[in-house]
Design a protein around this motif. Structure first.
Motif, PDB file in Angstrom:
ATOM      1  N   ASN A  29      29.473  45.820  48.092  1.00  0.00           N
ATOM      2  CA  ASN A  29      28.996  44.649  47.364  1.00  0.00           C
ATOM      3  C   ASN A  29      27.462  44.608  47.409  1.00  0.00           C
ATOM      4  O   ASN A  29      26.874  44.403  48.468  1.00  0.00           O
ATOM      5  N   ASP A  35      25.520  42.378  46.474  1.00  0.00           N
ATOM      6  CA  ASP A  35      25.000  41.031  46.686  1.00  0.00           C
ATOM      7  C   ASP A  35      25.076  40.577  48.137  1.00  0.00           C
ATOM      8  O   ASP A  35      24.578  39.495  48.466  1.00  0.00           O
ATOM      9  N   VAL A  36      25.723  41.367  48.989  1.00  0.00           N
ATOM     10  CA  VAL A  36      25.839  41.014  50.406  1.00  0.00           C
ATOM     11  C   VAL A  36      25.076  42.052  51.218  1.00  0.00           C
ATOM     12  O   VAL A  36      25.505  43.199  51.350  1.00  0.00           O
ATOM     13  N   TYR A  73      40.943  39.942  45.109  1.00  0.00           N
ATOM     14  CA  TYR A  73      40.031  39.011  45.756  1.00  0.00           C
ATOM     15  C   TYR A  73      39.711  37.801  44.876  1.00  0.00           C
ATOM     16  O   TYR A  73      38.713  37.126  45.080  1.00  0.00           O
ATOM     17  N   THR A  74      40.581  37.518  43.906  1.00  0.00           N
ATOM     18  CA  THR A  74      40.391  36.385  43.024  1.00  0.00           C
ATOM     19  C   THR A  74      40.321  35.087  43.831  1.00  0.00           C
ATOM     20  O   THR A  74      41.171  34.813  44.679  1.00  0.00           O
ATOM     21  N   GLY A  75      39.271  34.323  43.586  1.00  0.00           N
ATOM     22  CA  GLY A  75      39.127  33.040  44.263  1.00  0.00           C
ATOM     23  C   GLY A  75      38.488  33.118  45.636  1.00  0.00           C
ATOM     24  O   GLY A  75      38.234  32.076  46.261  1.00  0.00           O
ATOM     25  N   MET A  76      38.192  34.307  46.129  1.00  0.00           N
ATOM     26  CA  MET A  76      37.582  34.448  47.448  1.00  0.00           C
ATOM     27  C   MET A  76      36.062  34.426  47.345  1.00  0.00           C
ATOM     28  O   MET A  76      35.499  34.930  46.377  1.00  0.00           O
ATOM     29  N   ASP A  77      35.423  33.844  48.326  1.00  0.00           N
ATOM     30  CA  ASP A  77      33.967  33.904  48.433  1.00  0.00           C
ATOM     31  C   ASP A  77      33.618  35.204  49.158  1.00  0.00           C
ATOM     32  O   ASP A  77      33.728  35.307  50.373  1.00  0.00           O
ATOM     33  N   LEU A  78      33.190  36.193  48.392  1.00  0.00           N
ATOM     34  CA  LEU A  78      32.971  37.529  48.969  1.00  0.00           C
ATOM     35  C   LEU A  78      31.711  37.587  49.830  1.00  0.00           C
ATOM     36  O   LEU A  78      31.518  38.574  50.542  1.00  0.00           O
ATOM     37  N   ALA A  79      30.873  36.554  49.768  1.00  0.00           N
ATOM     38  CA  ALA A  79      29.730  36.483  50.672  1.00  0.00           C
ATOM     39  C   ALA A  79      30.163  36.062  52.067  1.00  0.00           C
ATOM     40  O   ALA A  79      29.544  36.432  53.067  1.00  0.00           O
ATOM     41  N   LYS A  80      31.237  35.278  52.152  1.00  0.00           N
ATOM     42  CA  LYS A  80      31.783  34.856  53.439  1.00  0.00           C
ATOM     43  C   LYS A  80      32.865  35.806  53.916  1.00  0.00           C
ATOM     44  O   LYS A  80      32.957  36.121  55.114  1.00  0.00           O
ATOM     45  N   LYS A  81      33.694  36.264  53.007  1.00  0.00           N
ATOM     46  CA  LYS A  81      34.756  37.233  53.339  1.00  0.00           C
ATOM     47  C   LYS A  81      34.222  38.633  53.046  1.00  0.00           C
ATOM     48  O   LYS A  81      34.700  39.335  52.166  1.00  0.00           O
TER      49      LYS A  81
END
Length: 324
Positions: free
Chosen positions: A277, A279-280, A315-323
């Protein structure tokens, strides 16, 4: 006229690492890759697995009856020498050359894998018995390590989903946990407390069942070398390289999220999911760009390493910055 429309996982010819860059491996390693970490291991091709398919890697034993899968790209590959002589495999040492130097005498037969937890068919399986009915496939995947390097590697392996279906997980199974061999006498790196041994990793069950997820047993049409995780290792090309657990001896189906080695060691740096990712950022460097092995300039990192079409729905609906 035949028009070929590339899939999201296919790379352009211009993305290939030219083979002539790697002709002088020592010069290359001393220069371009000095001080970096590339967590790679490889494989290619397929056949029905029998005992002869796991002959000593030092002979360059070829795997017969290769079946090419849809997961391939028409381009040059990162050469065998780069994939097999520059590795992260801390069980054999923390230096990038240590696995190649220290795993030469690592014997991978006999080898058993324990199946445990929320599954209808638990037990200890000889590796050939566990995989015998599976067809090996050639899969060329693009890989990205957390140190911001990337490679194009051809694997030989079997679909993890196919194995899981035969083992029949129960309705309580939500995750799949993996464990590496614990044997400091055979794996000298385990004498050092750089990580909590044995090495452990995990996937959510739907990630494990994704068609991209592979159990690799070979590289470049040959038996998987010890330094690359012989006799069997995990491959998830949309995740960072440290998810690719090597020399697996135990697979456990669990209801709760299992611990993972790098998350235990540095939870602020390494999350459970480890999806590529841009962005992370890693706390110590940006993940926004990567350098393809053999290239001088960096390029933008692509979300899910370019495999978004196949895995984004997980990963629909998941906050990928936190998860992360």
């Amino acid at each position: 006229m035949l028009i070929k429309i590339p899939k999201s996982w296919q790379l352009r010819d211009s993305d290939a690492t030219p083979q002539n860059i790697y002709k002088d491996r020592r010069r290359f390693m001393a220069g371009v890759l000095k001080g970096t970490g590339v967590a790679m291991a490889g494989g290619i091709a397929g056949s029905l697995i029998g005992r002869d398919a796991f002959a000593a890697w030092v002979r360059g034993e070829k795997l017969a009856n290769v079946v090419k899968s849809q997961y391939t790209v028409d381009e040059d590959l990162t050469p065998y020498e780069s994939v097999t002589e520059y590795n992260n495999f801390y069980e054999f040492g923390t230096g990038k050359d240590d696995p190649f130097d220290n795993a030469k005498d690592f014997v991978t037969r006999p080898w058993t894998i324990e199946i445990a937890g929320e599954v209808a068919k638990p037990g200890t399986y000889d590796i050939e018995d566990l995989l015998r009915s599976e067809q090996l496939e050639e899969r060329v995947y693009r890989h990205r390590c957390v140190e911001t390097w990337s490679m194009v590697v051809p694997w030989v392996g079997v679909s993890l989903a196919s194995i899981i279906k035969r083992l029949e997980p129960t309705s309580k199974a939500k995750y799949v946990a993996f464990e590496t061999l614990l044997d400091p006498e055979r794996m000298p790196g385990q004498h050092r407390r750089v990580l909590q041994w044995p090495y452990v990793e995990g996937l959510r069950l739907d990630e494990a069942m994704n068609p991209l997820t592979l159990l690799a047993t070979g590289v470049y049409g040959e038996v998987l070398p010890p330094q690359n995780g012989a006799p069997i290792r995990l491959v998830t090309p949309w995740k960072y390289g440290f998810k690719g657990i090597k020399s697996i001896v135990r697979i456990t189906f669990t209801e709760k999220e299992p611990p993972t080695s790098w998350n235990l060691s540095a939870p602020h740096e390494y999350g459970f999911y480890a999806n590529v990712n841009p962005d992370v950022s890693h706390p110590r460097w940006s993940q926004a760009k990567e350098r393809k092995v053999g290239e001088f300039f960096k390029r933008p990192t692509v979300i899910f390493n370019g495999y978004g079409e196949e895995v984004a729905s997980l990963y629909t609906g998941m906050d990928l910055a936190k998860k992360f």
